[in-house]
Scaffold this motif. Structure first.
Motif, PDB file in Angstrom:
ATOM      1  N   GLY A   1      26.764   9.146 -36.951  1.00 37.82           N
ATOM      2  CA  GLY A   1      27.283   8.697 -35.668  1.00 37.82           C
ATOM      3  C   GLY A   1      26.958   9.634 -34.524  1.00 37.82           C
ATOM      4  N   ASP A   2      26.184  10.675 -34.783  1.00 35.49           N
ATOM      5  CA  ASP A   2      25.843  11.655 -33.746  1.00 35.49           C
ATOM      6  C   ASP A   2      24.563  11.220 -33.027  1.00 35.49           C
ATOM      7  OD1 ASP A   2      24.341  12.156 -36.056  1.00 35.49           O
ATOM      8  OD2 ASP A   2      24.138  14.283 -35.612  1.00 35.49           O
ATOM      9  N   THR A   3      24.668  10.179 -32.232  1.00 39.56           N
ATOM     10  CA  THR A   3      23.501   9.591 -31.572  1.00 39.56           C
ATOM     11  C   THR A   3      23.135  10.288 -30.261  1.00 39.56           C
ATOM     12  OG1 THR A   3      24.897   7.955 -30.470  1.00 39.56           O
ATOM     13  CG2 THR A   3      23.917   7.322 -32.597  1.00 39.56           C
ATOM     14  N   GLU A   4      23.884  11.293 -29.886  1.00 36.53           N
ATOM     15  CA  GLU A   4      23.608  12.060 -28.669  1.00 36.53           C
ATOM     16  C   GLU A   4      23.726  13.546 -28.986  1.00 36.53           C
ATOM     17  OE1 GLU A   4      26.577  10.748 -25.929  1.00 36.53           O
ATOM     18  OE2 GLU A   4      25.657   8.799 -25.655  1.00 36.53           O
ATOM     19  N   GLY A   5      23.229  14.376 -28.102  1.00 30.59           N
ATOM     20  CA  GLY A   5      23.401  15.817 -28.249  1.00 30.59           C
ATOM     21  C   GLY A   5      22.403  16.443 -29.198  1.00 30.59           C
ATOM     22  N   LEU A   6      22.804  17.578 -29.793  1.00 31.36           N
ATOM     23  CA  LEU A   6      21.915  18.367 -30.650  1.00 31.36           C
ATOM     24  C   LEU A   6      21.580  17.686 -31.967  1.00 31.36           C
ATOM     25  CD1 LEU A   6      23.618  21.847 -30.143  1.00 31.36           C
ATOM     26  CD2 LEU A   6      21.529  20.995 -29.039  1.00 31.36           C
ATOM     27  N   GLY A   7      22.493  16.893 -32.470  1.00 38.44           N
ATOM     28  CA  GLY A   7      22.260  16.212 -33.733  1.00 38.44           C
ATOM     29  C   GLY A   7      22.430  17.113 -34.938  1.00 38.44           C
ATOM     30  N   HIS A   8      21.629  16.863 -35.953  1.00 39.46           N
ATOM     31  CA  HIS A   8      21.731  17.541 -37.247  1.00 39.46           C
ATOM     32  C   HIS A   8      20.328  17.704 -37.825  1.00 39.46           C
ATOM     33  CE1 HIS A   8      21.712  13.191 -37.997  1.00 39.46           C
ATOM     34  NE2 HIS A   8      21.034  13.503 -39.101  1.00 39.46           N
ATOM     35  N   THR A   9      20.207  18.483 -38.904  1.00 36.57           N
ATOM     36  CA  THR A   9      18.947  18.554 -39.644  1.00 36.57           C
ATOM     37  C   THR A   9      19.169  17.955 -41.020  1.00 36.57           C
ATOM     38  OG1 THR A   9      19.404  20.762 -40.508  1.00 36.57           O
ATOM     39  CG2 THR A   9      18.145  20.634 -38.453  1.00 36.57           C
ATOM     40  N   THR A  10      18.100  17.436 -41.596  1.00 36.03           N
ATOM     41  CA  THR A  10      18.151  16.834 -42.922  1.00 36.03           C
ATOM     42  C   THR A  10      16.968  17.338 -43.731  1.00 36.03           C
ATOM     43  OG1 THR A  10      19.087  14.818 -41.945  1.00 36.03           O
ATOM     44  CG2 THR A  10      18.225  14.658 -44.193  1.00 36.03           C
ATOM     45  N   ILE A  11      17.238  17.788 -44.957  1.00 36.71           N
ATOM     46  CA  ILE A  11      16.148  18.149 -45.856  1.00 36.71           C
ATOM     47  C   ILE A  11      16.380  17.481 -47.202  1.00 36.71           C
ATOM     48  CG2 ILE A  11      15.647  20.359 -44.729  1.00 36.71           C
ATOM     49  CD1 ILE A  11      17.084  21.746 -47.079  1.00 36.71           C
ATOM     50  N   ALA A  12      15.284  17.099 -47.841  1.00 39.07           N
ATOM     51  CA  ALA A  12      15.365  16.559 -49.194  1.00 39.07           C
ATOM     52  C   ALA A  12      15.478  17.735 -50.158  1.00 39.07           C
ATOM     53  CB  ALA A  12      14.130  15.726 -49.502  1.00 39.07           C
ATOM     54  N   VAL A  13      16.316  17.594 -51.170  1.00 42.04           N
ATOM     55  CA  VAL A  13      16.476  18.628 -52.183  1.00 42.04           C
ATOM     56  C   VAL A  13      16.359  17.981 -53.561  1.00 42.04           C
ATOM     57  CG1 VAL A  13      17.862  20.191 -50.764  1.00 42.04           C
ATOM     58  CG2 VAL A  13      18.999  18.429 -52.070  1.00 42.04           C
ATOM     59  N   GLY A  14      15.930  18.758 -54.533  1.00 37.20           N
ATOM     60  CA  GLY A  14      15.814  18.227 -55.886  1.00 37.20           C
ATOM     61  C   GLY A  14      14.525  17.457 -56.092  1.00 37.20           C
ATOM     62  N   GLU A  15      14.508  16.656 -57.144  1.00 42.42           N
ATOM     63  CA  GLU A  15      13.325  15.887 -57.522  1.00 42.42           C
ATOM     64  C   GLU A  15      13.074  14.734 -56.563  1.00 42.42           C
ATOM     65  OE1 GLU A  15      11.021  16.199 -60.091  1.00 42.42           O
ATOM     66  OE2 GLU A  15      11.930  18.188 -60.219  1.00 42.42           O
ATOM     67  N   PRO A  16      11.850  14.613 -56.040  1.00 49.49           N
ATOM     68  CA  PRO A  16      11.519  13.466 -55.205  1.00 49.49           C
ATOM     69  C   PRO A  16      11.342  12.229 -56.080  1.00 49.49           C
ATOM     70  CG  PRO A  16       9.641  14.951 -55.372  1.00 49.49           C
ATOM     71  CD  PRO A  16      10.772  15.576 -56.143  1.00 49.49           C
ATOM     72  N   PRO A  17      11.368  11.052 -55.537  1.00 42.60           N
ATOM     73  CA  PRO A  17      11.517  10.802 -54.108  1.00 42.60           C
ATOM     74  C   PRO A  17      12.984  10.676 -53.715  1.00 42.60           C
ATOM     75  CG  PRO A  17      11.067   8.732 -55.198  1.00 42.60           C
ATOM     76  CD  PRO A  17      11.048   9.804 -56.275  1.00 42.60           C
ATOM     77  N   PHE A  18      13.218  10.781 -52.423  1.00 37.69           N
ATOM     78  CA  PHE A  18      14.509  10.502 -51.815  1.00 37.69           C
ATOM     79  C   PHE A  18      14.487   9.028 -51.426  1.00 37.69           C
ATOM     80  CE2 PHE A  18      15.835  10.002 -47.282  1.00 37.69           C
ATOM     81  CZ  PHE A  18      17.194   9.888 -47.497  1.00 37.69           C
ATOM     82  N   GLU A  19      15.544   8.278 -51.772  1.00 33.45           N
ATOM     83  CA  GLU A  19      15.635   6.860 -51.410  1.00 33.45           C
ATOM     84  C   GLU A  19      17.027   6.570 -50.866  1.00 33.45           C
ATOM     85  OE1 GLU A  19      14.724   4.717 -55.002  1.00 33.45           O
ATOM     86  OE2 GLU A  19      12.594   5.142 -54.838  1.00 33.45           O
ATOM     87  N   ALA A  20      17.064   5.780 -49.801  1.00 37.69           N
ATOM     88  CA  ALA A  20      18.349   5.427 -49.199  1.00 37.69           C
ATOM     89  C   ALA A  20      18.230   4.112 -48.438  1.00 37.69           C
ATOM     90  CB  ALA A  20      18.796   6.528 -48.242  1.00 37.69           C
ATOM     91  N   LEU A  21      19.357   3.485 -48.225  1.00 36.80           N
ATOM     92  CA  LEU A  21      19.449   2.332 -47.332  1.00 36.80           C
ATOM     93  C   LEU A  21      20.031   2.815 -46.012  1.00 36.80           C
ATOM     94  CD1 LEU A  21      20.947  -0.471 -49.610  1.00 36.80           C
ATOM     95  CD2 LEU A  21      18.583  -0.241 -48.817  1.00 36.80           C
ATOM     96  N   PHE A  22      19.443   2.379 -44.903  1.00 35.33           N
ATOM     97  CA  PHE A  22      19.948   2.675 -43.569  1.00 35.33           C
ATOM     98  C   PHE A  22      20.421   1.342 -42.981  1.00 35.33           C
ATOM     99  CE2 PHE A  22      18.712   7.068 -42.657  1.00 35.33           C
ATOM    100  CZ  PHE A  22      17.963   7.343 -43.785  1.00 35.33           C
ATOM    101  N   ILE A  23      21.705   1.275 -42.652  1.00 34.20           N
ATOM    102  CA  ILE A  23      22.294   0.038 -42.164  1.00 34.20           C
ATOM    103  C   ILE A  23      22.910   0.291 -40.800  1.00 34.20           C
ATOM    104  CG2 ILE A  23      23.954  -1.803 -42.645  1.00 34.20           C
ATOM    105  CD1 ILE A  23      23.832  -0.791 -45.637  1.00 34.20           C
ATOM    106  N   PRO A  24      22.234  -0.143 -39.719  1.00 36.13           N
ATOM    107  CA  PRO A  24      22.788   0.088 -38.386  1.00 36.13           C
ATOM    108  C   PRO A  24      24.072  -0.693 -38.183  1.00 36.13           C
ATOM    109  CG  PRO A  24      20.851  -1.314 -38.265  1.00 36.13           C
ATOM    110  CD  PRO A  24      21.000  -0.895 -39.704  1.00 36.13           C
ATOM    111  N   ILE A  25      24.952  -0.138 -37.356  1.00 38.10           N
ATOM    112  CA  ILE A  25      26.213  -0.835 -37.077  1.00 38.10           C
ATOM    113  C   ILE A  25      26.345  -1.059 -35.578  1.00 38.10           C
ATOM    114  CG2 ILE A  25      27.327   0.133 -39.112  1.00 38.10           C
ATOM    115  CD1 ILE A  25      28.920   1.946 -37.275  1.00 38.10           C
ATOM    116  N   ALA A  26      27.085  -2.100 -35.258  1.00 40.58           N
ATOM    117  CA  ALA A  26      27.379  -2.384 -33.857  1.00 40.58           C
ATOM    118  C   ALA A  26      28.412  -1.388 -33.385  1.00 40.58           C
ATOM    119  CB  ALA A  26      27.913  -3.806 -33.720  1.00 40.58           C
ATOM    120  N   ARG A  27      28.289  -0.954 -32.162  1.00 36.23           N
ATOM    121  CA  ARG A  27      29.241   0.014 -31.621  1.00 36.23           C
ATOM    122  C   ARG A  27      30.547  -0.592 -31.465  1.00 36.23           C
ATOM    123  NH1 ARG A  27      28.765   5.083 -29.766  1.00 36.23           N
ATOM    124  NH2 ARG A  27      26.787   5.934 -30.328  1.00 36.23           N
TER     125      ARG A  27
END
Length: 127
Positions: A101-127
């Motif tokens: 939910g941090d869509t403004e400002g400095l944000g965050h960092t993300t790194i993959a860890v462990g065995e690849p691949p990394f898989e995820a679902l991204f589901i946008p939400i209405a404000r």
């Protein structure tokens, strides 16, 4: 409410000074029957908009960034480590649920860890 009646997730939120922090949150669950003859299942309301995306990546190392949209991240495979601007780090693995939910400002960092691949679902939400 018991733990069995709650879905816990992590919210990444923008702070008043433009940084980011983790917030522990939960969605209440209630038993609901979807189809006659099938036992009731625990259901919780999650807002969503159209356009879910599936992501697979062999490596995922980012510079600090805000989320491109307010979106659920449902971890499917592999693990990521997210660091908020206050320096706190959390690891998320299959079955974990994150609301970016941090869509403004400095944000965050993300790194993959462990065995690849990394898989995820991204589901946008209405404000």
């Amino acid at each position: 409410m018991t733990d069995a009646q709650l879905l816990r997730y992590t919210l990444i939120e923008t702070t008043a000074d433009g940084g980011s922090v983790f917030v522990d949150a939960e969605i209440p669950l209630a038993d609901r029957t979807f189809v006659a003859g099938v036992p009731a299942v625990a259901v919780g309301a999650m807002s969503a908009a159209a356009g879910a995306s599936y992501l697979r990546s062999a490596g995922f190392d980012s510079e600090p960034h805000p989320a491109p949209a307010r979106q659920w991240v449902v971890m499917l495979r592999g693990a990521i480590e997210v660091t908020t601007s206050d320096g706190e780090r959390r690891r998320f693995a299959p079955g974990d649920l994150v609301l970016a939910g941090d869509t403004e400002g400095l944000g965050h960092t993300t790194i993959a860890v462990g065995e690849p691949p990394f898989e995820a679902l991204f589901i946008p939400i209405a404000r």
